[in-house]
Design a protein around this motif. Structure first.
Motif: not given
Length: 299
Positions: A168-169, A224, A227, A230
């Motif tokens: 996430r960073r 990208k 979330a 994933y």
């Protein structure tokens, strides 16, 4: 009676998580002494395997890398376009190339495969003057490779924990891809992989349809993902079904140029999991059928 082959084993004691001190005993026990005479050298520092391979390539019929994909690349570089065969006893964290070539990860069985004296010829890829056999890339996996190289803990679980912490960073940047003269722009992809075989390692397939002896590299772009996706992404990667994802696209080519569309300072790519400092432009080229490898009869 066929003459004995001369074989050199180059052992990287720091690769992966397995203890290598029993390697000489296993070679003594399982390598066929009617077919081979051999020597064993343990490396002491990064880059030494390449120097040993360069020095000895004309003295041995087979030079065997005992370590991970990075060690294999070091040994393989000086053996490309030569008559010396690369052997592999996989002892790394991921062992992507060995898995693709169906070389056993069990040391005893890998030695016994060498006894069969079967070889195949595969492609290699060069980045600048550096040779690699498996997968290189930019983006998230290169970011993790850079961080993982600084950690003391090895193995898949340590890598996976680091990846989940950083996912996430991570901040993507834009790239220009030129594949056999055709230009493509990629806006902040999650990663771009240049694949000779199908997988990173640990059966994580980034290029499920890649062939290692077709004279082409697979250029894989993973864009990208949100979330919530994933778990699906991980499932796709480990079941070899990534091509079904709308976030994934792949092309094939003989020559590829990757250009960063922002400042390259502090950026890395990875070459088979090892971090590699880059300039703003990276040029890659396939070397068709340029390396003989001791493995199953067909690849």
């Amino acid at each position: 009676m066929e003459s004995k082959k001369k074989i050199l084993f180059i052992v990287n004691p720091k690769s992966g998580t397995r203890d290598k001190r029993n390697i000489p005993m296993l070679l003594e026990k399982y390598l066929d002494s009617d077919k081979f005479v051999y020597e064993t050298i343990f490396t002491c520092y990064a880059g030494e395997a390449s120097k040993i391979s360069e020095t000895n390539r004309n003295k041995f019929d087979i030079i065997v890398a005992i370590g991970g994909d990075g060690t294999i690349n070091e040994v393989a570089g000086p053996l490309t376009n030569s008559n010396t065969v690369l052997g592999i006893i996989p002892c790394g964290s991921g062992n992507g190339l060995a898995r693709h070539l169906k070389i056993p990860r069990n040391i005893k069985r890998a030695i016994q495969l060498l006894n069969k004296r079967c070889t195949s010829t595969i492609d290699t890829i060069t980045l600048d003057e550096k040779t690699f056999l498996n997968v290189a890339g930019v983006g998230f996996d290169a970011h993790i490779a850079q961080l993982f190289a600084k950690t003391k803990k090895r193995g898949f679980l340590s890598y996976a924990k680091l990846a989940m912490k950083e996912i996430r960073r991570f901040i993507s940047i834009d790239y220009q891809l030129i594949i056999d003269g055709q230009e493509r722009l990629e806006k902040a992809p999650f990663l771009i992989s240049i694949a000779n075989s199908t997988q990173f390692g640990n059966n994580a397939h980034i290029a499920p349809n890649a062939l290692i002896a077709d004279g082409l590299m697979d250029v894989c772009v993973l864009r990208k993902v949100p979330a919530w996706y994933y778990p699906i992404l991980i499932y796709r990667m480990f079941t070899g079904t990534l091509t079904r994802s709308k976030y994934y696209q792949t092309w094939q080519g003989k020559e590829v140029q990757i250009r960063l569309l922002s400042d390259a300072s502090g950026k890395h790519m990875h070459i088979d999991g090892d971090p590699y400092s880059i300039n703003s432009i990276m040029k890659l080229k396939v070397n068709p059928l340029s390396l003989k490898v001791a493995c199953q009869a067909s690849v």
